[in-house]
Write a protein that holds these residues in place. Structure first.
Motif, PDB file in Angstrom:
ATOM      1  N   TYR A  34       3.896   4.038   0.859  1.00 49.20           N
ATOM      2  CA  TYR A  34       2.571   3.371   0.213  1.00 49.20           C
ATOM      3  C   TYR A  34       1.973   2.473   1.479  1.00 49.20           C
ATOM      4  O   TYR A  34       2.588   2.070   2.072  1.00 49.20           O
ATOM      5  N   PRO A  35       0.665   2.507   1.220  1.00 50.60           N
ATOM      6  CA  PRO A  35       0.020   1.378   2.315  1.00 50.60           C
ATOM      7  C   PRO A  35       0.592   0.129   1.869  1.00 50.60           C
ATOM      8  O   PRO A  35       1.008  -0.285   0.641  1.00 50.60           O
ATOM      9  N   ASP A  38       1.192  -6.931  -0.464  1.00 49.49           N
ATOM     10  CA  ASP A  38       1.099  -8.243   0.091  1.00 49.49           C
ATOM     11  C   ASP A  38       2.236  -8.709   0.623  1.00 49.49           C
ATOM     12  O   ASP A  38       2.115  -9.577   1.600  1.00 49.49           O
ATOM     13  N   ALA A  39       3.404  -8.248   0.501  1.00 51.65           N
ATOM     14  CA  ALA A  39       4.546  -9.031   1.125  1.00 51.65           C
ATOM     15  C   ALA A  39       5.421  -7.726   1.223  1.00 51.65           C
ATOM     16  O   ALA A  39       6.228  -7.621   2.512  1.00 51.65           O
ATOM     17  N   LYS A  56      11.720   0.397  -3.023  1.00 53.96           N
ATOM     18  CA  LYS A  56      11.005  -0.930  -2.993  1.00 53.96           C
ATOM     19  C   LYS A  56      12.038  -2.012  -2.225  1.00 53.96           C
ATOM     20  O   LYS A  56      12.906  -2.196  -2.618  1.00 53.96           O
ATOM     21  N   VAL A  80       7.945  -0.661 -15.017  1.00 48.60           N
ATOM     22  CA  VAL A  80       8.892   0.499 -14.232  1.00 48.60           C
ATOM     23  C   VAL A  80      10.193   0.257 -14.504  1.00 48.60           C
ATOM     24  O   VAL A  80      10.644  -0.915 -14.622  1.00 48.60           O
ATOM     25  N   GLU A  95      11.442   3.702 -11.007  1.00 47.93           N
ATOM     26  CA  GLU A  95      10.666   4.755 -11.564  1.00 47.93           C
ATOM     27  C   GLU A  95       9.315   4.854 -10.871  1.00 47.93           C
ATOM     28  O   GLU A  95       9.013   3.643 -10.527  1.00 47.93           O
ATOM     29  N   ARG A  96       8.959   5.783 -10.731  1.00 45.82           N
ATOM     30  CA  ARG A  96       7.586   6.035  -9.787  1.00 45.82           C
ATOM     31  C   ARG A  96       6.574   6.268 -10.892  1.00 45.82           C
ATOM     32  O   ARG A  96       6.611   6.926 -11.775  1.00 45.82           O
ATOM     33  N   CYS A  97       5.402   5.365 -10.648  1.00 50.43           N
ATOM     34  CA  CYS A  97       4.357   5.683 -11.356  1.00 50.43           C
ATOM     35  C   CYS A  97       3.362   6.814 -10.727  1.00 50.43           C
ATOM     36  O   CYS A  97       3.103   6.774  -9.659  1.00 50.43           O
ATOM     37  N   ASP A 187      -3.571  -5.240  -9.263  1.00 55.91           N
ATOM     38  CA  ASP A 187      -3.239  -4.313  -8.388  1.00 55.91           C
ATOM     39  C   ASP A 187      -1.387  -4.316  -8.455  1.00 55.91           C
ATOM     40  O   ASP A 187      -0.924  -3.499  -7.792  1.00 55.91           O
ATOM     41  N   ASN A 188      -0.994  -5.020  -9.559  1.00 47.42           N
ATOM     42  CA  ASN A 188       0.499  -4.908  -9.835  1.00 47.42           C
ATOM     43  C   ASN A 188       0.428  -4.210 -11.045  1.00 47.42           C
ATOM     44  O   ASN A 188       1.618  -4.505 -11.849  1.00 47.42           O
ATOM     45  N   LEU A 190      -0.074  -0.076 -12.809  1.00 46.86           N
ATOM     46  CA  LEU A 190      -0.305   1.197 -12.160  1.00 46.86           C
ATOM     47  C   LEU A 190      -0.289   2.476 -13.186  1.00 46.86           C
ATOM     48  O   LEU A 190       0.531   2.044 -14.232  1.00 46.86           O
ATOM     49  N   ASP A 201       6.149  -5.390  -9.396  1.00 49.13           N
ATOM     50  CA  ASP A 201       6.206  -6.469  -8.500  1.00 49.13           C
ATOM     51  C   ASP A 201       6.121  -7.725  -9.353  1.00 49.13           C
ATOM     52  O   ASP A 201       5.449  -8.607  -8.811  1.00 49.13           O
TER      53      ASP A 201
HETATM   54  N1  LIG Z   1       6.965   1.822  -8.859  1.00 47.05           N
HETATM   55  C1  LIG Z   1       6.033   2.481  -8.321  1.00 47.05           C
HETATM   56  N2  LIG Z   1       5.277   3.479  -8.575  1.00 47.05           N
HETATM   57  C2  LIG Z   1       4.336   3.774  -7.745  1.00 47.05           C
HETATM   58  N3  LIG Z   1       3.763   2.986  -6.869  1.00 47.05           N
HETATM   59  C3  LIG Z   1       4.316   1.895  -6.510  1.00 47.05           C
HETATM   60  C4  LIG Z   1       5.612   1.463  -7.056  1.00 47.05           C
HETATM   61  N4  LIG Z   1       5.928   0.229  -6.679  1.00 47.05           N
HETATM   62  C5  LIG Z   1       5.196  -0.013  -5.687  1.00 47.05           C
HETATM   63  N5  LIG Z   1       4.131   0.998  -5.372  1.00 47.05           N
HETATM   64  C6  LIG Z   1       3.119   0.965  -4.311  1.00 47.05           C
HETATM   65  O1  LIG Z   1       3.438   0.088  -3.210  1.00 47.05           O
HETATM   66  C7  LIG Z   1       2.397  -0.730  -3.283  1.00 47.05           C
HETATM   67  C8  LIG Z   1       3.251  -2.203  -2.902  1.00 47.05           C
HETATM   68  O2  LIG Z   1       4.281  -2.605  -3.792  1.00 47.05           O
HETATM   69  P1  LIG Z   1       4.511  -3.917  -4.501  1.00 47.05           P
HETATM   70  O3  LIG Z   1       5.709  -3.715  -5.432  1.00 47.05           O
HETATM   71  O4  LIG Z   1       3.222  -4.430  -5.086  1.00 47.05           O
HETATM   72  O5  LIG Z   1       4.695  -4.890  -3.182  1.00 47.05           O
HETATM   73  P2  LIG Z   1       4.354  -6.217  -2.705  1.00 47.05           P
HETATM   74  O6  LIG Z   1       5.108  -7.206  -2.684  1.00 47.05           O
HETATM   75  O7  LIG Z   1       3.967  -5.943  -1.223  1.00 47.05           O
HETATM   76  O8  LIG Z   1       2.765  -6.447  -3.332  1.00 47.05           O
HETATM   77  C9  LIG Z   1       1.827  -0.937  -4.521  1.00 47.05           C
HETATM   78  O9  LIG Z   1       0.490  -1.493  -4.564  1.00 47.05           O
HETATM   79  C10 LIG Z   1       1.865   0.580  -5.135  1.00 47.05           C
HETATM   80  O10 LIG Z   1       0.915   1.165  -4.631  1.00 47.05           O
END
Ligand SMILES: Nc1ncnc2c1ncn2[C@@H]1O[C@H](COP(=O)(O)OP(=O)(O)O)[C@@H](O)[C@H]1O
Ligand SMILES: [Mg+2]
Length: 279
Positions: A34-35, A38-39, A56, A80, A95-97, A187-188, A190, A201
């Protein structure tokens, strides 16, 4: 939030190796990353039976320490599911969204309704291992004045004073202690299949419900005008039956505490000004 950007850069260099190790450990097929968020770091993967999942890698900072425990505690309720966890590598299989569209694109009004529906599901009675909000507030109070001064006084003193006042006075008089997610923004959450929207997250704390409005009120991707901010505050507190003064105090306190090292510094400080002046 302490400035750990430099450390994060170092950590990112270890990510490719961690990914390979996790793929081996859990027998995963690696897909598209994924792009960057934040962290942390997230990548699409497939389980041995072909089922979709997400790997993750949690950036190991203070706020993320119990991210996996929070996901486990919520047990799929609006969040998730945790499929596997490797505590040593700070790695989770989730689990994937799908399609995974962030809630922020649904529009401020819809997104706010979804978040208002999610909060009571997160508010489970909770204790250890999660960090008490009172301890976190004490830590903020300790570093904020020095950080503000060394950053060149990036906003007016009265905002700092209001944050410190709230963070010193609110902890001792809190209501019931429940699980909180101090980074619940647009953004947290989905778009998903099992439920229309699922949270990812979490940055968990344990404290009173009123604190929960903070990340949503300052969430500028849900609308960034004064009117938007005050509308979110009004709707959250009235629909969830929260004490307005306490919710305002926590929002001012946590927003100032998190403002120094974020790209959203300007709108976050503006949010605090609007909340203070609207009293
Ligand atoms: N379970 C998931 N299903 C689908 N996409 C996910 C999932 N977890 C993370 N992502 C993608 O990865 C990105 C970064 O994950 P995130 O848990 O928000 O990490 P960060 O701590 O970097 O904000 C999300 O914005 C989303 O696009
Ligand atoms: Mg995120």
């Amino acid at each position: 939030m302490a400035d750990d950007r430099l450390n994060q850069r170092n950590w990112l260099q270890t990510v490719p190796e961690l990914v390979v190790e996790c793929a081996e450990e859990w027998d995963l097929q690696l897909g598209e990353p994924y792009p960057p968020g934040d962290a942390g770091y997230a990548q699409r993967v497939e389980l041995p039976d072909g089922a979709p999942a997400v790997l993750k890698l949690i950036y190991p900072d203070r706020e993320s320490t119990h991210e996996a425990a929070a996901i486990e505690r919520l047990d799929g309720d609006g969040v998730v599911r945790l499929l596997e966890y490797d505590a040593e590598r700070w790695a989770m299989l989730l689990e994937r969204c799908e399609p995974g569209t962030p809630l922020s694109v649904a529009g401020g009004e819809t997104a706010l309704g979804v978040l208002i529906g999610l909060l009571p599901r997160i508010w489970k009675p909770a204790g250890p291992p999660f960090m008490p909000l009172a301890d976190e507030a004490a830590w903020w109070v300790e570093y904020l004045p020095g950080q503000w001064a060394s950053a060149g006084e990036p906003f007016e003193r009265r905002l700092l004073d209001a944050a410190l006042d709230a963070l010193v006075t609110l902890p001792a008089t809190q209501g019931e202690q429940v699980l909180l997610q101090q980074d619940l923004h647009g953004d947290n959450v989905l778009a998903s299949q099992r439920e229309p929207w699922l949270m990812i997250d979490p940055k968990p704390l344990v404290g009173e419900r009123e604190f929960s409005v903070a990340p949503i009120v300052r969430s500028d991707e849900l609308g960034s005008t004064r009117r938007d901010v005050l509308y979110r505050f009004d709707r959250l507190t009235s629909e969830l039956g929260l004490d307005r003064d306490r919710a305002r105090g926590w929002t001012i306190g946590q927003t100032i505490a998190w403002s120094c090292y974020t790209d959203h510094h300007v709108p976050h400080v503006e949010t605090v000004r609007w909340l203070l002046d609207a009293r």
